[in-house]
Scaffold this motif. Structure first.
Motif, PDB file in Angstrom:
ATOM      1  N   PHE A 187       0.820  -1.210   0.000  1.00 57.40           N
ATOM      2  CA  PHE A 187       0.000   0.000   0.000  1.00 57.40           C
ATOM      3  C   PHE A 187       0.853   1.259   0.000  1.00 57.40           C
ATOM      4  N   SER A 196      -0.332   4.670   4.809  1.00 61.01           N
ATOM      5  CA  SER A 196      -0.337   5.237   3.456  1.00 61.01           C
ATOM      6  C   SER A 196      -0.513   6.751   3.474  1.00 61.01           C
ATOM      7  N   ALA A 199      -3.487   0.980  -5.140  1.00 60.88           N
ATOM      8  CA  ALA A 199      -4.058   0.446  -3.900  1.00 60.88           C
ATOM      9  C   ALA A 199      -4.534   1.575  -2.996  1.00 60.88           C
ATOM     10  N   LYS A 200      -3.801   2.675  -2.961  1.00 61.33           N
ATOM     11  CA  LYS A 200      -4.223   3.815  -2.144  1.00 61.33           C
ATOM     12  C   LYS A 200      -5.539   4.387  -2.655  1.00 61.33           C
ATOM     13  N   HIS A 211       2.293   1.354  -3.914  1.00 68.99           N
ATOM     14  CA  HIS A 211       1.363   1.152  -5.015  1.00 68.99           C
ATOM     15  C   HIS A 211       0.274   2.216  -4.930  1.00 68.99           C
TER      16      HIS A 211
END
Length: 322
Positions: free
Chosen positions: A128, A192, A134-135, A131
């Motif tokens: 996370f 994140s 994904a966030k 990438h």
């Protein structure tokens, strides 16, 4: 003329014996305690200790414990059908730590499970963190966070409150795996929001602190296992402090000083908890210890302590930035 016999009982019959007599009227010799080696003695169990504290047979050594009728190996005394006593081995039931081999195997198993949990958490956080897709996916599907929180809550209650569940395989491994995945997902969503250098700094500080505290817990003579009640009170106070700080932040009255104080107290409290749970796992010279069957519970405690230390250190770093 009537004569009175001074002996009102009839003379002994040579072919019939009375109570305590052999045929012929002769008294039966008294039998000694079992296992004394005399003929016609009842059989004894190995290692049986008579109530008087004498050894089980001729030539057996007299020990300081046997002089007082207590077992040499400690434990409770049980009595067999002949009245002899023998010690009850507590390690048979799996609740003792007298055998160093059992203790070391238990510690190795706990740390193996813990390392696997931390590797899974690190992998999910890294995914996370690096990438961007994904966030964005998490930010557009916030319901996943509530699902993960529900899984963490249910798994935590099942493992912490249901002793039969956490001792039964493979249910204990499944619940621990679900808890680890859900907790890792929530932690990845939280991290994140920070930059990569900040997260790496928090990981490094957490690793150094946990290693130092673990080595301290293994070699110190202070017994932290007696501080369970005090630590629980501190957790309640910290929880109330966190709720007040959250309300102040939501109303716009919060500041970085409050966040720094809260995160510092949380990191300090769970650092002490890490020492406390480590000594519970070690057993031995400490007053309280965890049963060797509770390896899942011990790994869960250590994992939660390390994760909380990481979260509070990351909060300190985040509150210290511009």
């Amino acid at each position: 003329m009537t004569t009175w016999n001074s002996n009102p009982y009839p003379p002994p019959n040579p072919n019939q014996g009375y109570y305590g007599q052999q045929p012929g009227g002769y008294p039966v010799p008294q039998q000694p305690y079992p296992g004394a080696g005399y003929p016609n003695a009842p059989p004894t169990y190995p290692g049986a200790v008579p109530p008087q504290g004498y050894p089980a047979g001729p030539g057996a050594p007299y020990g300081p414990e046997q002089q007082y009728g207590q077992p040499a190996g400690g434990g409770y005394m049980q009595q067999d059908m002949y009245g002899t006593n023998y010690p009850e081995d507590m390690d048979v039931k799996g609740f003792g730590f007298s055998d160093k081999t059992i203790r070391r195997a238990f510690i190795r198993k706990v740390y193996s499970i813990l390392m696997l949990q931390l590797l899974i958490t690190s992998a999910i956080i890294s995914f996370f963190l690096f990438h961007d897709g994904a966030k964005r996916f998490v930010r557009t599907n916030t319901w996943l966070i509530f699902v993960a929180f529900a899984v963490v809550f249910v798994a935590m209650i099942a493992l912490a409150c249901c002793g039969e569940v956490r001792r039964k395989s493979p249910a204990n491994y499944i619940l621990l795996g679900l808890f680890t995945l859900a907790e890792s997902f929530m932690l990845a969503v939280a991290t994140s929001q920070y930059s990569v250098p900040e997260v790496l700094m928090a990981v490094g500080i957490t690793a150094v602190i946990c290693l130092a505290l673990t080595l301290f817990a293994f070699q110190t003579k202070w017994d932290f296992t007696m501080c369970g009640g005090f630590l629980f009170i501190c957790v309640i106070v910290l929880l109330i402090f966190g709720l007040i700080a959250s309300i102040m932040a939501a109303t716009g009255n919060g500041n970085r000083i409050v966040s720094l104080v809260y995160a510092s107290l949380g990191a300090l409290l769970f650092s002490i908890y890490l020492i406390y749970d480590t000594q519970l796992m070690m057993g031995g010279k400490h007053k309280y210890s965890i049963s060797p069957e509770e390896y899942i519970f011990a790994a869960l405690n250590l994992y939660v302590d390390i994760i909380n230390i990481f979260i509070y250190i990351l909060t300190i770093i985040g509150a210290s930035r511009d």
